[in-house]
Design an enzyme around this catalytic site. Structure first.
Site, PDB file in Angstrom:
ATOM      1  N   ASP A  25       0.820  -1.211   0.000  1.00 45.01           N
ATOM      2  CA  ASP A  25       0.000   0.000   0.000  1.00 45.01           C
ATOM      3  C   ASP A  25       0.859   1.270   0.000  1.00 45.01           C
ATOM      4  O   ASP A  25       2.038   1.242   0.368  1.00 45.01           O
ATOM      5  CB  ASP A  25      -0.882   0.037   1.256  1.00 45.01           C
ATOM      6  N   HIS A  35       3.602  -2.220   3.180  1.00 48.16           N
ATOM      7  CA  HIS A  35       3.625  -0.879   2.584  1.00 48.16           C
ATOM      8  C   HIS A  35       4.991  -0.678   1.926  1.00 48.16           C
ATOM      9  O   HIS A  35       6.024  -0.912   2.584  1.00 48.16           O
ATOM     10  CB  HIS A  35       3.402   0.200   3.642  1.00 48.16           C
TER      11      HIS A  35
END
Length: 551
Positions: free
Chosen positions: A367, A508
């Protein structure tokens, strides 16, 4: 017999095949000036090393030193007739092949295999063979992960496995099911040249009583046409008898006999020894072959000289012209490509479809990118042969369009994580909808393909947003909490060590430890038998609607 010769490697017919017995160096010196009338040495086969044969009765000579010790008997080899092999197994990774491994302890099943990007016919055939082997276990099957253990983590084909004794295929942790009982499927790459790739597939079944069945499948894949050609036998009917006669002639001349009498045809048992030697023909660098005839070579002509059956293998050098004459027409046509540079595989590894009902899959997701760390992450994923899904912020994607297109080109998937990362449930519905759809439109424009799913920031989403957006909301089943910066070891433990088939893992690509740990994560997942796929692949191309946490 020695283990080295029992494991003689089958590799594809090198840049030529032939069998000529150049025996002049093996025979004793004839009486000076004497030339046997009509004598002609057997063409095409030369002795490698010394020749160890029982001495004729009444002789103290025990034969030449240096003979090769031990080789596979005809019972050790697959029932299918074989094909001679190339000089070296090509590098499956350098070729760009998908390398796979399956293991299911409940079913007593294990497999090592490859898929070829851009050749659906081969991939379908490989899947068919894997499915058939699974069905033969008569046990319900579901993809499984397992704890890593020595010998059970490598993937793809296994050098030499096509000629291993069947008990070794079943019993080795490299290839066999746990406990050595059940069904093992393993492949070996025979060669890659011109438009062709050769793959040899071995399927062995057995139980506590021993080997029950053993099958070899030799497949030539034509990259130009996409065809898969199965070769049952490389040799014509003259090959084995002529090889056997050459060996007998060598033994006869080694004993000092210069008889020109024709050697009688071999019986079925002797013919089987020659056939087993041809099945294990091994390529040499100059385009020839070597074959090892197993112990037990015998004939009436040798018996007449007082020579008993051989007790050690006889290794022979086979030249090019004879083997071409001995090979069948289909094989000759295939080997018109021999010696040509390999054309290469045009399709990417990421183009290979993965069936997650067969292969244990996980979806690794990242992400908040793309960021300045994303290029390194892409390099790592390429090196480790892992695929991922990137849920991107369109504000960052617009500033780094080259990373969007690169991710797609390298087999990854891109989707939206909104424009600017708000909690969608804390802003008006119209704004929440725009955050998702506007972001999707921006990323789609860069990617050149539709964005079909989104990940809500913080995982916060409600039914109203789902209805307004009209796309699946991809959540996760494993949260590594990498944003808390727990360290690389913790990230590996929180992902690779605990993942199960069907999991969706959250990372992430904005944290340096996450990117630095990516290689260890991919290797850890692979070591547990898990394949990294995109979210869409995890669901067979059809992601369900609503909130999605795992498969």
């Amino acid at each position: 017999m020695s283990e080295a010769h029992r494991r003689r490697r089958w590799k594809m017919l090198p840049a030529a095949i032939a069998v000529v017995v150049a025996c002049s160096s093996c025979a004793p010196e004839p009486v000076a000036g004497w030339i046997p009338t009509g004598f002609s040495p057997v063409p095409g086969v030369a002795l490698v090393g010394g020749l160890q044969v029982p001495a004729p009765e009444g002789s103290s000579d025990e034969g030449s030193a240096g003979g090769v010790a031990g080789t596979a008997s005809s019972e050790d080899l697959p029932a299918s007739a074989g094909v001679p092999a190339a000089t070296a197994q090509p590098d499956q990774y350098a070729l760009g092949l998908y390398t796979g491994r399956l293991r299911n302890d409940a079913a007593g099943f294990a497999a090592r295999f490859v898929f070829i990007p851009g050749v659906p016919a081969f991939n379908d055939r490989m899947t068919q063979e894997l499915r058939a082997a699974i069905d033969a276990t008569a046990t319900p099957y579901a993809p499984q992960s397992y704890a890593p253990e020595p010998g059970r983590t490598a993937r793809g084909c296994v050098p030499g496995v096509a000629s291993w004794p069947a008990v070794d295929v079943l019993g080795s942790p490299e290839t066999g099911p746990v406990g050595g009982a059940g069904i093992a499927v393993a492949c070996e790459l025979g060669g890659a040249y011109g438009n062709l790739i050769e793959v040899r597939l071995r399927v062995v079944a057995g139980d506590a009583s021993g080997v029950v069945s053993d099958r070899l499948i030799v497949l030539f894949v034509d990259l130009a046409s996409g065809q898969v050609i199965e070769v049952a036998d490389a040799w014509n009917e003259t090959a084995a008898p002529e090889l056997w006669r050459a060996a007998v002639e060598l033994i006869r001349r080694n004993a000092g006999s210069l008889s020109t009498a024709r050697i009688a045809d071999p019986d079925s048992a002797q013919l089987a020894l020659a056939e087993s030697a041809l099945r294990t023909a091994e390529g040499s660098g100059d385009g020839g072959l070597t074959v090892a005839l197993p112990p037990g070579i015998a004939s009436p002509e040798l018996a007449g000289l007082g020579i008993a059956a051989t007790e050690a293998p006889i290794e022979l050098r086979i030249d090019q012209a004879t083997a071409i004459a001995w090979s069948n027409e289909q094989y000759r046509q295939l080997h018109a490509e021999l010696g040509k540079p390999f054309v290469g595989i045009a399709a990417t590894l990421g183009s290979v479809p993965i069936d997650c009902t067969l292969i244990p899959c996980v979806a690794v997701t990242y992400d908040d990118g793309p960021s300045d760390l994303t290029p390194l992450l892409l390099e790592t994923l390429a090196a480790e042969r892992g695929r991922a899904t990137f849920f991107m912020l369109s504000s960052r994607a617009a500033s780094n369009p080259e990373l969007v297109t690169r991710a797609i080109a390298e087999g990854h998937e891109v989707a939206t994580h909104t424009v600017s990362h708000p909690d969608l449930t804390k802003i008006p519905l119209s704004e929440a909808t725009a955050q998702v759809l506007d972001s999707a439109a921006t990323i789609s424009g860069i990617a050149g393909r539709p964005v079909t799913m989104f990940r809500p920031p913080y995982g916060e989403v409600n039914d109203e947003i789902l209805a307004a957006v009209g796309m699946p909301s991809i959540l996760w089943s494993i949260d590594t909490n990498d944003w808390r910066l727990p360290g690389q070891a913790a990230l590996v433990e929180r992902s690779a060590a605990v993942a199960q088939p069907g999991d969706i893992i959250l990372f992430h690509d904005t944290h340096s430890d996450t990117v630095a740990a990516a290689g260890a994560v991919v290797r850890g997942l692979h070591d547990r038998g898990l394949e990294l796929v995109t979210v869409t692949q995890l669901f067979g191309g059809h992601v369900p609607s609503g909130r999605v946490r795992s498969r």
